[in-house]
Design a protein around this motif. Structure first.
Motif, PDB file in Angstrom:
ATOM      1  N   LEU A 437      -4.241  -0.893   4.564  1.00 32.80           N
ATOM      2  CA  LEU A 437      -2.847  -0.451   4.412  1.00 32.80           C
ATOM      3  C   LEU A 437      -2.289  -0.866   3.057  1.00 32.80           C
ATOM      4  O   LEU A 437      -1.465  -0.162   2.471  1.00 32.80           O
ATOM      5  N   ALA A 438      -2.741  -2.022   2.552  1.00 33.51           N
ATOM      6  CA  ALA A 438      -2.290  -2.474   1.232  1.00 33.51           C
ATOM      7  C   ALA A 438      -2.829  -1.570   0.125  1.00 33.51           C
ATOM      8  O   ALA A 438      -2.124  -1.271  -0.838  1.00 33.51           O
ATOM      9  N   GLU A 442      -0.275   5.166   2.025  1.00 33.80           N
ATOM     10  CA  GLU A 442      -0.043   6.472   2.642  1.00 33.80           C
ATOM     11  C   GLU A 442      -0.411   6.469   4.128  1.00 33.80           C
ATOM     12  O   GLU A 442       0.052   7.336   4.875  1.00 33.80           O
ATOM     13  N   LEU A 443      -1.246   5.530   4.557  1.00 35.26           N
ATOM     14  CA  LEU A 443      -1.573   5.438   5.977  1.00 35.26           C
ATOM     15  C   LEU A 443      -0.317   5.232   6.820  1.00 35.26           C
ATOM     16  O   LEU A 443      -0.248   5.671   7.973  1.00 35.26           O
ATOM     17  N   THR A 445       2.982   5.778   5.317  1.00 33.81           N
ATOM     18  CA  THR A 445       4.102   6.593   4.806  1.00 33.81           C
ATOM     19  C   THR A 445       3.865   8.101   4.915  1.00 33.81           C
ATOM     20  O   THR A 445       4.814   8.875   4.827  1.00 33.81           O
ATOM     21  N   TRP A 446       2.606   8.522   5.111  1.00 34.10           N
ATOM     22  CA  TRP A 446       2.315   9.967   5.097  1.00 34.10           C
ATOM     23  C   TRP A 446       2.998  10.694   6.239  1.00 34.10           C
ATOM     24  O   TRP A 446       3.690  11.698   6.023  1.00 34.10           O
ATOM     25  N   LEU A 447       2.878  10.181   7.470  1.00 30.02           N
ATOM     26  CA  LEU A 447       3.451  10.895   8.624  1.00 30.02           C
ATOM     27  C   LEU A 447       4.974  10.932   8.588  1.00 30.02           C
ATOM     28  O   LEU A 447       5.566  11.996   8.829  1.00 30.02           O
ATOM     29  N   PRO A 448       5.670   9.819   8.271  1.00 32.30           N
ATOM     30  CA  PRO A 448       7.138   9.910   8.153  1.00 32.30           C
ATOM     31  C   PRO A 448       7.572  10.927   7.077  1.00 32.30           C
ATOM     32  O   PRO A 448       8.525  11.678   7.284  1.00 32.30           O
TER      33      PRO A 448
END
Length: 453
Positions: A437-438, A442-443, A445-448
């Motif tokens: 995640l660091a 995008e893991l 932030t991509w879906l939101p």
């Protein structure tokens, strides 16, 4: 004095005094001492009524008792027993099928209840004796149940994410105010729910892959439950066990993610749906309903009392110059935003040994989050990282809360050493997830961004 206040509060909490009173009492003593030495203005304490009014009128926090009620009703309706039985039949012929069933059911329970203790205890009582009888390694069995139970921290709808969403929203507004940069963007509970879905599912997938790898290396320790071929006649029973909770979770999450309902409205739908589900299965009599309501009131009262104590602590901490001091400390760390983030994550991880996620969310996050957000961190990414971090600290020996929950219901033959050994691989998996995640924000932030633009 601000740093001394923080250290004294941590020491007082370790004595076993109720958290809300430890926070409020210690803060008041420091406010009195600070005013005597002329370093504290009582105007900060007189602002408490306005802060409390903001708490009781907060629409987002109204979702907390409703999500708690939903989780308690689903727990008391014996939903886990049906799910585990159906999953065991589905994966009965697969090597390590019982372990995979436990992980999938635990993930569904985590999404349904959002309560770590309830999930760990329920799965420990139901599945640990069965796994041990089938010849599963005691260390692995205990570690798998503890790790699966902590998924309630990260898989939405999670109470931890609801509280983090509210706190980060306030921190985001403070960061904008201090930096003088105002934008229409904000962070909501729905953002955090969307951001946690992909990491949460990846974590479940990583647990299962690790289990399959172990079963390949040690086939004798992961015997199938049955040698009989799968029968199509089992399909109706499987669907009857899986569809109701899946539909309820999809209804609650979908209504939030797609803007059909607020988190509070969706939580109300979830609580009503859980009630109808339990009544439809004839699993909720008057005594069970009364017990569920009392448990909901107890948990909700605890959360809001801690929030009131944390509000007073935060006002006194700010009045003693703690907020400015923390910002200067984080800004002055080597490595800039990376160094500051690492320091905060380490602090939260260590505090997770002695404090529950509620205390950390209400006490620590409001202090450090504004400074991190001013450095340019994405609030959704920060929220998901904090949830993952707390989940990891809940597993870490010797103080992890999940270990205590399972220890209380485990068979006498399971030693603490075996329990600690069993959770280590799952801790490594979670640390690798945080590392991923660091490197790839995008893991989270991509879906939101996809849903909300």
């Amino acid at each position: 004095m601000a740093l001394l206040l923080f250290l004294v509060v941590c020491l007082v909490l370790m004595t076993g005094i109720p958290v809300a009173f430890a926070l409020a009492g210690t803060a008041l003593w420091f406010a009195l001492i600070g005013s005597l030495f002329g370093v504290f203005d009582w105007a900060f304490v007189t602002a408490l009524p306005n802060r409390l009014y903001g708490i009781v009128s907060n629409q987002t926090l109204m979702a907390v008792p409703l999500f708690v009620l939903m989780g308690v009703i689903l727990e008391r309706s014996k939903l886990a027993e049906e799910l585990l039985g159906a999953m065991a039949q589905l994966f009965g012929r697969v090597r390590a099928g019982m372990a995979i069933s436990v992980m999938l059911v635990g993930a569904l329970l985590a999404a349904s209840t959002g309560i770590v203790g309830a999930t760990v205890v329920t799965m420990g009582l139901m599945s640990l004796p069965v796994m041990l009888r089938r010849g599963y390694d005691p260390s692995f069995s205990a570690g798998a149940i503890c790790a699966t139970g902590t998924l309630g921290q990260i898989i939405p709808p999670s109470i931890a994410l609801v509280l983090l969403g509210d706190v980060l929203s306030s921190a985001f507004q403070q960061a904008q105010l201090k930096s003088g940069i105002f934008s229409p963007e904000t962070v909501s509970v729905g953002d955090l729910f969307a951001g946690a879905i992909v990491p949460g599912l990846m974590l479940v997938g990583a647990y299962i892959l690790y289990t399959l790898w172990l079963s390949w290396r040690k086939p004798d320790s992961f015997a199938p439950l049955t040698d009989q071929p799968w029968q199509a006649s089992l399909l109706p029973k499987l669907l009857m066990a899986l569809l109701p909770p899946l539909l309820l979770i999809a209804l609650v999450l979908g209504s939030i993610l797609f803007g059909v309902a607020t988190p509070t409205e969706a939580a109300a739908v979830g609580a009503f749906g859980a009630l109808m589900l339990a009544l439809g299965k004839s699993r909720l009599n008057r005594a069970e309903l009364s017990g569920a309501l009392k448990e909901t009131v107890r948990i909700t009262a605890m959360v809001f009392m801690i929030l009131i104590g944390a509000s007073l602590f935060s006002l006194v901490f700010r009045g003693l110059g703690g907020e400015t001091l923390i910002h200067e400390l984080l800004s002055g760390l080597p490595g800039g935003v990376i160094g500051a983030t690492l320091a905060v994550m380490l602090l939260v991880f260590l505090l997770g040994f002695i404090l529950d996620f509620i205390e950390i969310t209400f006490v620590v996050v409001p202090i450090v989050a504004p400074s991190l957000l001013m450095m340019g961190l994405d609030p959704v990414w920060l929220g998901v990282m904090l949830a993952l971090n707390l989940q990891t600290s809940f597993l870490t020996p010797p103080f992890g809360f999940a270990l205590f929950y399972l220890r209380g219901v485990a068979p006498k033959g399971l030693t603490s050493g075996a329990l600690y050994k069993g959770v280590v691989p799952f801790i490594v998996i979670q640390l690798l997830m945080m590392l991923a995640l660091a490197f790839w924000p995008e893991l989270a932030t991509w879906l939101p961004n996809k849903i909300y633009g």
